[in-house]
Design a protein around this motif. Structure first.
Motif, PDB file in Angstrom:
ATOM      1  N   ARG A  17       0.781  -1.181   0.052  1.00 55.66           N
ATOM      2  CA  ARG A  17       0.019  -0.084  -0.048  1.00 55.66           C
ATOM      3  C   ARG A  17       0.844   1.258   0.026  1.00 55.66           C
ATOM      4  O   ARG A  17       0.393   2.143  -0.254  1.00 55.66           O
ATOM      5  CB  ARG A  17      -1.142  -0.030   1.227  1.00 55.66           C
ATOM      6  N   ASP A 134       0.620  -1.198  13.246  1.00 53.45           N
ATOM      7  CA  ASP A 134      -0.407  -0.479  14.105  1.00 53.45           C
ATOM      8  C   ASP A 134       0.397   0.336  15.383  1.00 53.45           C
ATOM      9  O   ASP A 134       1.151  -0.546  16.091  1.00 53.45           O
ATOM     10  CB  ASP A 134      -1.339  -1.751  14.732  1.00 53.45           C
ATOM     11  N   LYS A 169     -16.511  -1.801   7.692  1.00 52.50           N
ATOM     12  CA  LYS A 169     -14.931  -2.082   7.855  1.00 52.50           C
ATOM     13  C   LYS A 169     -14.394  -3.485   8.079  1.00 52.50           C
ATOM     14  O   LYS A 169     -13.392  -3.826   8.319  1.00 52.50           O
ATOM     15  CB  LYS A 169     -14.154  -0.938   8.380  1.00 52.50           C
ATOM     16  N   SER A 170     -15.645  -4.364   8.233  1.00 50.54           N
ATOM     17  CA  SER A 170     -15.042  -5.581   8.819  1.00 50.54           C
ATOM     18  C   SER A 170     -14.166  -6.625   8.039  1.00 50.54           C
ATOM     19  O   SER A 170     -13.519  -7.274   8.450  1.00 50.54           O
ATOM     20  CB  SER A 170     -16.508  -6.435   9.073  1.00 50.54           C
ATOM     21  N   GLU A 171     -14.256  -6.452   6.575  1.00 49.61           N
ATOM     22  CA  GLU A 171     -13.431  -6.887   5.753  1.00 49.61           C
ATOM     23  C   GLU A 171     -11.838  -6.710   5.969  1.00 49.61           C
ATOM     24  O   GLU A 171     -11.013  -7.278   5.176  1.00 49.61           O
ATOM     25  CB  GLU A 171     -13.869  -6.843   4.256  1.00 49.61           C
ATOM     26  N   SER A 172     -11.586  -5.797   6.627  1.00 48.51           N
ATOM     27  CA  SER A 172     -10.091  -5.457   6.829  1.00 48.51           C
ATOM     28  C   SER A 172      -9.731  -5.937   8.317  1.00 48.51           C
ATOM     29  O   SER A 172      -8.433  -5.798   8.595  1.00 48.51           O
ATOM     30  CB  SER A 172      -9.996  -3.930   7.020  1.00 48.51           C
ATOM     31  N   TYR A 173     -10.451  -6.829   8.726  1.00 49.01           N
ATOM     32  CA  TYR A 173     -10.094  -7.259  10.439  1.00 49.01           C
ATOM     33  C   TYR A 173     -10.349  -8.743  10.542  1.00 49.01           C
ATOM     34  O   TYR A 173     -11.309  -9.230  10.023  1.00 49.01           O
ATOM     35  CB  TYR A 173     -10.740  -6.311  11.423  1.00 49.01           C
ATOM     36  N   GLU A 193     -11.664 -14.221  10.444  1.00 48.95           N
ATOM     37  CA  GLU A 193     -10.787 -13.345   9.338  1.00 48.95           C
ATOM     38  C   GLU A 193     -11.346 -12.718   8.409  1.00 48.95           C
ATOM     39  O   GLU A 193     -11.982 -13.421   7.574  1.00 48.95           O
ATOM     40  CB  GLU A 193      -9.885 -14.263   9.103  1.00 48.95           C
ATOM     41  N   LYS A 194     -11.525 -11.274   8.407  1.00 51.04           N
ATOM     42  CA  LYS A 194     -12.061 -10.569   7.288  1.00 51.04           C
ATOM     43  C   LYS A 194     -13.479 -11.087   6.601  1.00 51.04           C
ATOM     44  O   LYS A 194     -13.578 -11.173   5.452  1.00 51.04           O
ATOM     45  CB  LYS A 194     -11.124 -10.513   6.276  1.00 51.04           C
ATOM     46  N   LYS A 196     -17.289 -10.529   5.538  1.00 52.45           N
ATOM     47  CA  LYS A 196     -18.240  -9.647   4.925  1.00 52.45           C
ATOM     48  C   LYS A 196     -19.019  -8.901   5.900  1.00 52.45           C
ATOM     49  O   LYS A 196     -19.313  -9.724   7.024  1.00 52.45           O
ATOM     50  CB  LYS A 196     -19.279 -10.298   3.860  1.00 52.45           C
ATOM     51  N   ASP A 257      -3.765   3.094  12.479  1.00 48.15           N
ATOM     52  CA  ASP A 257      -3.614   2.069  11.598  1.00 48.15           C
ATOM     53  C   ASP A 257      -2.490   2.590  10.452  1.00 48.15           C
ATOM     54  O   ASP A 257      -2.890   3.111   9.540  1.00 48.15           O
ATOM     55  CB  ASP A 257      -4.919   1.593  10.697  1.00 48.15           C
ATOM     56  N   SER A 260      -2.277   1.888   6.370  1.00 46.39           N
ATOM     57  CA  SER A 260      -2.870   2.548   5.260  1.00 46.39           C
ATOM     58  C   SER A 260      -2.216   4.128   5.320  1.00 46.39           C
ATOM     59  O   SER A 260      -1.991   4.601   6.320  1.00 46.39           O
ATOM     60  CB  SER A 260      -4.446   2.610   5.297  1.00 46.39           C
TER      61      SER A 260
END
Ligand code: G1P
Length: 274
Positions: A17, A134, A169-173, A193-194, A196, A257, A260
């Motif tokens: 990223r 983090d 934002k659940s798909e990032s964690y 994990e991540k 939907k 974070d 990003s």
């Protein structure tokens, strides 16, 4: 009760990223003000009593090894410039307080794989894990890792640090579910994990801080690749959670974070304005 003095830093990733910056500079060495990202995590671990630092590297990451080593040439050059020499104090003080061990991950098969490859460095002990991108600022509290050590001492099982995130934002964690056994402390029953947003059981997200008991290693040996076709630590922890052996702690403090660009800018501003 397991000994708890080691902390693992998985630092083998490409940091895509932040390309092109991370083409030749490890993501963990990007500066937040005058210190690289990984400095903050290592300081947090050492402040929490985890002073045996183990770092898992990949190719092109040798700048991290050089950072956690003395630079005699630089110190000789600056010997007659005491003000400039003093700028090295933060890292030299850290070096004096910890030991630093490095190994390569080889093939990068995911966070779970990076942790599994540290098995021989850890042995039959509990250990912290810090994901250096983090950054946790707990200026007004004991550090996040110190809060986790306190929780570990009480429950004696693996601990994950969690925070509330927008469900979108659940798909990032990694997301957890469980019973709140005391204020901000959950006995975890499920970890995904991540997921939907429609499949996330809660909005309680794991951040990059863990304390793991060595019973994680047989679980890591057993699991198959999961989300993103990678070996996920969340999937191995789910196996322990099924036995009631994982606690989640809603930590006090602020997490940036820095994986990003937005979070990284926020961290720089946050620390600058302190
Ligand atoms: C990792 C973990 C994830 C966790 C996240 C926190 O994911 O797999 O469970 O929520 O760190 O930053 P990554 O960000 O490496 O994809």
């Amino acid at each position: 009760m397991y000994k708890l003095t080691k902390c693992l830093f998985p630092a083998a990733g490409y940091g895509t990223r932040f390309l092109p910056a991370t083409k030749s500079v490890p993501k963990e060495m990007l500066p937040v003000l005058d210190k690289p990202l990984i400095h903050y995590g290592v300081e947090e671990a050492i402040d929490a009593g985890l002073n045996e630092i183990n770092i898992i590297l990949g190719r092109g990451k040798s700048a991290i090894e050089d950072y956690f080593d003395k630079n005699y040439e630089l110190e000789t050059e600056l010997a007659d410039k005491p003000k400039k020499l003093k700028l090295l104090d933060p890292i030299n003080k850290l070096l004096a307080r910890g030991t630093f061990t490095f190994r390569r991950q080889g093939a990068m098969l995911g966070l779970g794989d990076a942790i599994f490859k540290a098995k021989s460095m850890i042995g039959n002990e509990a250990f912290g894990v810090v994901l250096a991108d983090d950054i946790c600022d707990s200026q007004y509290f004991p550090s996040v890792m110190a809060q986790m050590v306190e929780t570990y001492n009480k429950y004696q099982c693996s601990i994950v640090a969690i925070m509330e995130v927008p469900i979108s934002k659940s798909e990032s964690y990694g997301i957890i579910d469980g019973d709140e056994v005391e204020a901000g402390v959950y006995r975890v029953s499920k970890m995904i994990e991540k997921p939907k947003p429609s499949e996330a059981p809660t909005n309680l997200a794991i951040i990059g801080r863990y304390i793991l008991n060595p019973d994680i290693f047989p679980m890591l040996a057993e699991i198959k690749a999961g989300a993103g076709s990678e070996i996920q630590i969340t999937d191995a922890l789910q196996k322990l959670a099924e036995q009631g052996k994982v606690i989640a702690l809603k930590f006090k403090g602020k997490r940036y974070d820095c994986g990003s660009v937005e979070g990284y800018v926020e961290a720089i501003n946050g620390f600058y304005n302190k």
